[in-house]
Write a protein that holds these residues in place. Structure first.
Motif, mmCIF file in Angstrom:
data_model
loop_
_atom_site.group_PDB
_atom_site.id
_atom_site.type_symbol
_atom_site.label_atom_id
_atom_site.label_comp_id
_atom_site.label_asym_id
_atom_site.label_seq_id
_atom_site.Cartn_x
_atom_site.Cartn_y
_atom_site.Cartn_z
ATOM 1 N N GLY A 1 0.805 -1.210 0.000
ATOM 2 C CA GLY A 1 0.000 0.000 0.000
ATOM 3 C C GLY A 1 0.839 1.262 0.000
ATOM 4 N N VAL A 2 2.163 1.096 -0.065
ATOM 5 C CA VAL A 2 3.081 2.230 -0.068
ATOM 6 C C VAL A 2 3.891 2.162 -1.358
ATOM 7 C CG1 VAL A 2 4.947 3.413 1.145
ATOM 8 C CG2 VAL A 2 3.247 2.102 2.447
ATOM 9 N N ALA A 3 3.878 3.243 -2.133
ATOM 10 C CA ALA A 3 4.489 3.219 -3.471
ATOM 11 C C ALA A 3 5.954 2.832 -3.422
ATOM 12 C CB ALA A 3 4.304 4.583 -4.131
ATOM 13 N N TRP A 4 6.714 3.416 -2.529
ATOM 14 C CA TRP A 4 8.154 3.172 -2.534
ATOM 15 C C TRP A 4 8.527 1.821 -1.941
ATOM 16 C CZ3 TRP A 4 10.998 2.566 1.983
ATOM 17 C CH2 TRP A 4 10.393 2.982 3.172
ATOM 18 N N LEU A 5 7.592 1.188 -1.180
ATOM 19 C CA LEU A 5 7.844 -0.146 -0.650
ATOM 20 C C LEU A 5 7.482 -1.236 -1.648
ATOM 21 C CD1 LEU A 5 6.638 -0.048 3.089
ATOM 22 C CD2 LEU A 5 8.967 -0.413 2.252
ATOM 23 N N GLY A 6 6.369 -1.033 -2.389
ATOM 24 C CA GLY A 6 5.909 -2.052 -3.314
ATOM 25 C C GLY A 6 5.399 -3.269 -2.563
ATOM 26 N N ASP A 7 5.606 -4.455 -3.143
ATOM 27 C CA ASP A 7 5.197 -5.685 -2.475
ATOM 28 C C ASP A 7 6.197 -6.053 -1.388
ATOM 29 O OD1 ASP A 7 3.061 -5.792 -4.177
ATOM 30 O OD2 ASP A 7 3.909 -7.344 -5.491
ATOM 31 N N VAL A 8 5.666 -6.575 -0.281
ATOM 32 C CA VAL A 8 6.503 -6.990 0.845
ATOM 33 C C VAL A 8 6.084 -8.404 1.252
ATOM 34 C CG1 VAL A 8 6.816 -4.619 1.651
ATOM 35 C CG2 VAL A 8 4.938 -6.002 2.558
ATOM 36 N N PRO A 9 6.931 -9.131 1.994
ATOM 37 C CA PRO A 9 6.536 -10.462 2.449
ATOM 38 C C PRO A 9 5.180 -10.428 3.162
ATOM 39 C CG PRO A 9 8.866 -10.145 2.849
ATOM 40 C CD PRO A 9 8.330 -8.814 2.384
ATOM 41 N N GLU A 10 4.382 -11.436 2.865
ATOM 42 C CA GLU A 10 2.986 -11.455 3.322
ATOM 43 C C GLU A 10 2.863 -11.392 4.841
ATOM 44 O OE1 GLU A 10 -0.615 -13.826 1.386
ATOM 45 O OE2 GLU A 10 0.645 -15.124 2.647
ATOM 46 N N HIS A 11 3.817 -11.991 5.548
ATOM 47 C CA HIS A 11 3.699 -12.052 7.001
ATOM 48 C C HIS A 11 4.319 -10.841 7.706
ATOM 49 C CE1 HIS A 11 7.690 -13.648 6.115
ATOM 50 N NE2 HIS A 11 8.032 -13.447 7.384
ATOM 51 N N TRP A 12 4.911 -9.926 6.956
ATOM 52 C CA TRP A 12 5.532 -8.761 7.578
ATOM 53 C C TRP A 12 4.476 -7.745 8.012
ATOM 54 C CZ3 TRP A 12 10.768 -6.809 5.215
ATOM 55 C CH2 TRP A 12 11.712 -7.845 5.281
ATOM 56 N N GLU A 13 4.854 -6.934 9.007
ATOM 57 C CA GLU A 13 3.995 -5.859 9.476
ATOM 58 C C GLU A 13 4.346 -4.575 8.728
ATOM 59 O OE1 GLU A 13 4.271 -5.298 13.656
ATOM 60 O OE2 GLU A 13 4.059 -7.428 14.131
ATOM 61 N N VAL A 14 3.331 -3.900 8.244
ATOM 62 C CA VAL A 14 3.526 -2.582 7.645
ATOM 63 C C VAL A 14 2.981 -1.570 8.638
ATOM 64 C CG1 VAL A 14 2.956 -1.044 5.736
ATOM 65 C CG2 VAL A 14 3.341 -3.482 5.304
ATOM 66 N N GLY A 15 3.854 -0.683 9.094
ATOM 67 C CA GLY A 15 3.418 0.281 10.093
ATOM 68 C C GLY A 15 4.300 1.516 10.095
#
Length: 441
Positions: free
Chosen positions: A234-248
């Motif tokens: 959901g963050v443009a500069w991050l792109g896709d991240v591992p499914e189990h990671w926390e985005v915060g």
């Protein structure tokens, strides 16, 4: 080809110069000078002059031993009638007032751009019976520096002055002009080769540093398992991240220590100013809001001018003790294994998060709410840290080898210049005879 000495030498009478070729002379520098000019200090803005504008040279234009025309400041229009001493080709620009390491620094003007003028802290030196390029190489030798140091002794330890009388009295080794031109031509050719090798090593270091940053960025944004399921961050500069990671937000994973800074008095700053590296908006300790930390921290510049001008780092990881003023945010990871997420913040472009126009700032609220992705498991964080440490060590070894190669090339360059200009090697047969005699005529 091995370079040979001259067939016959004579004592120079100077311990720091040694023997000279028998047909050379040693003369006071004033014997080969036509003029020494200096300019006027005028009001200017700290950006280079554009086409059609007047620029006044900075003393930094000769800091590296070469003249750099881009090191100038644009003169304000109201001061155009006060500028003096226009730049001329074939002259030597010399710093007459500077720190002990830089006073006497000199650069050769190989091309004079229109509209550039000297300030009062620089001399423009012109010659007769001397090849300017030879004189320039002479200023890069220990035989020159020792004379500068002797002439400037007894002045301020932080700022020293070199008078025209002292400069004119310097002992100058003088072969014929034709031989000076030959030596300069040889050194132009050989130092260009060395500089090319140095540039290649510097480029290699740059690429290795980029590789290290790429290793860190990939590890802290994608993890180590290429087969792990991914999800949109959901963050443009991050792109896709591992499914189990926390985005915060950053504030979930870092403590903000801005409120723990303890003001120091002016007296304390004066006593302790030189103890530790300094981080702040101005680069000097000049504010009542100066503080010291002794933990591993992320320092982030709050001052918008620095963010937009990039005159200081936006963010960097500080390990050890640092002075910090109120123009910097101070962050500390809540988990020791998040150190390399700190470096990810360091690499991030924070300018889009700046607010305000007249006095742009990166507020603590804006910084705290920037989103990052972090694995919830301490074990995974530790594995990522161990991987980055291992890869960084490999890259660090390659960088160290490149740095060592640069140091050796620079030593070789210095030794070659000194040997040629003081007559320890004979390079007359190493360049085209007719070409350099024609140039000297």
């Amino acid at each position: 080809m091995k370079l040979k000495p001259y067939p016959k030498y004579m004592p120079s009478g100077l311990e720091w110069l040694g023997d000279l070729p028998a047909h050379w002379k040693i003369v006071p520098l004033k014997h080969v000078l036509v003029d020494m000019e200096s300019g006027t200090s005028v009001n200017a803005i700290d950006v280079p002059a554009s086409s059609g504008e007047f620029g006044v040279l900075k003393t930094s234009c000769v800091y590296g031993g070469e003249f750099i025309a881009a090191e100038n400041k644009a003169v304000v229009p109201e001061e155009f009638d006060r500028v003096s001493c226009p730049l001329r080709r074939g002259t030597l620009i010399v710093s007459r007032m500077n720190t002990p390491e830089l006073v006497g620094a000199a650069g050769l003007v190989r091309r004079a751009e229109a509209g550039l003028f000297l300030p009062d802290r620089l001399w423009q030196v012109s010659f007769h019976d001397a090849e300017p390029a030879f004189a320039h190489y002479w200023t890069q030798t220990a035989a020159y520096r020792v004379q500068v140091e002797m002439a400037c002794s007894g002045t301020s330890s932080s700022m020293q002055n070199l008078s025209q009388g002292q400069f004119r009295s310097f002992a100058f080794p003088r072969p014929s002009v034709a031989e000076q031109v030959a030596i300069a031509a040889y050194l132009d050719r050989e130092t260009a080769k060395i500089d090319t090798l140095i540039a290649k090593q510097e480029k290699l270091i740059e690429l290795l540093q980029e590789k290290r940053q790429a290793v860190i960025s990939h590890a802290v944004m994608k993890g180590l398992d290429p087969m792990v399921p991914m999800k949109p961050s959901g963050v443009a500069w991050l792109g896709d991240v591992p499914e189990h990671w926390e985005v915060g937000p950053i504030k979930r994973f870092f403590s903000f220590l801005d409120g723990k800074r303890v003001p120091l008095s002016a007296e304390e700053r004066g006593v302790r100013a030189g103890d530790y590296p300094y981080y702040g908006a101005s680069g000097i300790i000049d504010s009542v809001d100066d503080y010291i930390f002794d933990e591993d921290l992320v320092l982030v510049s709050e001052d918008g001018a620095n963010l937009l001008a990039r005159s200081t780092p936006i963010a960097f990881v500080a390990r050890g003790k640092y002075w910090v003023n109120n123009h910097a945010h101070v962050l500390k990871p809540v988990d020791e294994h998040l150190t390399y997420w700190s470096e990810r913040i360091e690499a991030e472009n924070l300018v889009p998060f700046v607010s305000g126009s007249a006095q742009p700032k990166l507020t603590i609220q804006a910084l705290a709410n920037i989103l990052i992705a972090v694995p919830p498991s301490a074990n995974e964080r530790q594995e990522i840290e161990a991987y980055i440490l291992s890869e960084s060590a490999k890259i660090g070894t390659l960088i160290a080898k490149a740095q060592q190669a640069i140091a050796l090339q620079k030593e070789h360059r210095t030794a070659l210049i000194s040997a040629a200009v003081t007559g320890k090697i004979d390079v007359r047969g190493m360049v085209d005879q007719e070409s350099y005699e024609e140039k000297a005529a």
